[in-house]
Design a protein around this motif. Structure first.
Motif, mmCIF file in Angstrom:
data_model
loop_
_atom_site.group_PDB
_atom_site.id
_atom_site.type_symbol
_atom_site.label_atom_id
_atom_site.label_comp_id
_atom_site.label_asym_id
_atom_site.label_seq_id
_atom_site.Cartn_x
_atom_site.Cartn_y
_atom_site.Cartn_z
ATOM 1 N N PRO A 21 0.816 -1.224 -0.098
ATOM 2 C CA PRO A 21 -0.060 -0.013 0.025
ATOM 3 C C PRO A 21 0.881 1.233 -0.055
ATOM 4 O O PRO A 21 2.032 1.402 0.376
ATOM 5 C CB PRO A 21 -0.904 -0.038 1.339
ATOM 6 N N SER A 22 0.266 2.180 -0.619
ATOM 7 C CA SER A 22 1.037 3.627 -0.596
ATOM 8 C C SER A 22 0.385 4.388 0.481
ATOM 9 O O SER A 22 1.113 5.471 0.854
ATOM 10 C CB SER A 22 0.843 4.494 -2.003
ATOM 11 N N LEU A 23 -0.580 4.214 1.013
ATOM 12 C CA LEU A 23 -0.903 4.959 2.155
ATOM 13 C C LEU A 23 -1.159 4.394 3.545
ATOM 14 O O LEU A 23 -0.390 3.032 3.511
ATOM 15 C CB LEU A 23 -2.870 4.894 2.225
ATOM 16 N N THR A 24 -1.348 4.996 4.730
ATOM 17 C CA THR A 24 -1.138 4.370 6.035
ATOM 18 C C THR A 24 -2.315 4.859 6.517
ATOM 19 O O THR A 24 -2.938 5.843 6.367
ATOM 20 C CB THR A 24 0.167 4.917 6.710
ATOM 21 N N LEU A 25 -2.744 3.989 7.619
ATOM 22 C CA LEU A 25 -3.945 4.549 8.467
ATOM 23 C C LEU A 25 -3.763 5.704 9.147
ATOM 24 O O LEU A 25 -4.658 6.681 9.182
ATOM 25 C CB LEU A 25 -4.307 3.507 9.651
ATOM 26 N N ALA A 50 -10.748 10.755 -0.192
ATOM 27 C CA ALA A 50 -9.732 10.079 -1.362
ATOM 28 C C ALA A 50 -9.172 11.040 -2.231
ATOM 29 O O ALA A 50 -7.947 11.057 -2.622
ATOM 30 C CB ALA A 50 -10.745 9.033 -2.129
ATOM 31 N N GLU A 51 -9.955 12.085 -2.651
ATOM 32 C CA GLU A 51 -9.262 12.962 -3.568
ATOM 33 C C GLU A 51 -8.322 13.904 -2.729
ATOM 34 O O GLU A 51 -7.225 14.209 -3.454
ATOM 35 C CB GLU A 51 -10.679 13.917 -3.900
ATOM 36 N N CYS A 55 -6.071 9.266 -4.269
ATOM 37 C CA CYS A 55 -6.056 7.885 -4.356
ATOM 38 C C CYS A 55 -7.423 7.552 -4.773
ATOM 39 O O CYS A 55 -8.374 8.444 -4.821
ATOM 40 C CB CYS A 55 -6.040 6.910 -3.209
ATOM 41 N N ALA A 56 -7.761 6.432 -5.139
ATOM 42 C CA ALA A 56 -9.268 6.068 -5.480
ATOM 43 C C ALA A 56 -9.857 5.969 -4.185
ATOM 44 O O ALA A 56 -9.461 5.422 -3.133
ATOM 45 C CB ALA A 56 -9.217 4.709 -6.304
ATOM 46 N N LYS A 57 -11.325 6.059 -4.344
ATOM 47 C CA LYS A 57 -12.262 5.889 -3.071
ATOM 48 C C LYS A 57 -12.182 4.597 -2.686
ATOM 49 O O LYS A 57 -12.157 4.446 -1.244
ATOM 50 C CB LYS A 57 -13.543 6.358 -3.634
#
Length: 241
Positions: A21-25, A50-51, A55-57
């Motif tokens: 993943p490119s995101l983190t919580l 998300a916007e 990233c995508a929703k």
């Protein structure tokens, strides 16, 4: 999908399957807090978040099932940890010496995050930070002779007072003098209606007759905290007798 409790208390920061993943919580929650602070909780949506994150929703749902779980995480992060209780046990009424800054700090946290009052309503899971606030206050009241129920009622009084004042002043960010601001807004009305509402107009005139330090205006938070603690001290004294 993880539950709210698992998200609040768990250690997993990324989905177990799928690409790296490119995101983190943590990043998701931080951006959600910033969005709610700026635009209000009603304008927070998974699509807008998300916007903002680029990233995508659907990518967000790999971390949080929905907005309810997200706001629970936001509240716990926004509250942060309570102040340390470094009051010396030899201080007279050490419980008071801690609970006053405890309540003031809580006020500051919810004042800068006005949406926190809305999220904190009702029966819901508590996160580690929110439970730490409760634990530190109960610990400060240990040995005072109060029952567990009385400790919780005391905490509820302090939190309710802090939340109420924070909610009242949150709509005027940067306004240092709440009462004088209200007086300015009602200036023409009060001048025209002085005979009809003499007590309110006279009270406003008195509080604006000098500095805040001289007249005691804009001290609703501290005044309320002190009166709650004064009443508690008196109640404790009757218990001891």
């Amino acid at each position: 999908m993880p539950t709210t409790l698992e998200l609040l208390w768990g250690s997993a920061d990324r989905p177990r399957r799928g690409p790296k993943p490119s995101l983190t919580l943590e990043r998701i929650v931080t951006e959600a807090i910033d969005l709610a602070d700026t635009d209000g909780l009603g304008n927070l949506s998974m699509a807008r978040l998300a916007e903002r994150l680029g990233c995508a929703k659907m990518a967000l749902y790999r971390y949080v099932p929905g907005k309810a779980e997200l706001t629970a995480l936001m509240l716990d992060a926004a509250l942060g940890v309570p102040p340390d209780n470094d009051v010396a046990p030899t201080v007279a009424e050490p419980w008071r010496a801690y609970l006053r800054p405890w309540a003031e700090t809580f006020f500051e946290r919810v004042r800068v995050h006005p949406w926190a009052n809305e999220v904190a309503l009702g029966i819901r899971p508590m996160g580690p930070n929110e439970l730490a606030w409760l634990d530190s206050a109960v610990a400060a009241l240990a040995g005072t002779g109060l029952t567990a129920a009385e400790c919780f009622d005391t905490i509820a009084l302090l939190l309710g007072h802090a939340r109420g004042i924070a909610q009242q002043t949150a709509s005027i960010p940067g306004q240092e003098d709440f009462e004088s601001g209200i007086a300015r807004e009602l200036g023409q009305v009060m001048a025209a209606q002085a005979a009809r509402f003499p007590h309110a107009v006279g009270a406003f005139a008195e509080t604006l007759g000098g500095s805040a330090e001289e007249t005691g205006r804009d001290n609703a938070l501290g005044f309320g905290i002190d009166r709650i603690l004064d009443g508690l001290a008196m109640y404790m004294s009757t218990r001891k007798r």
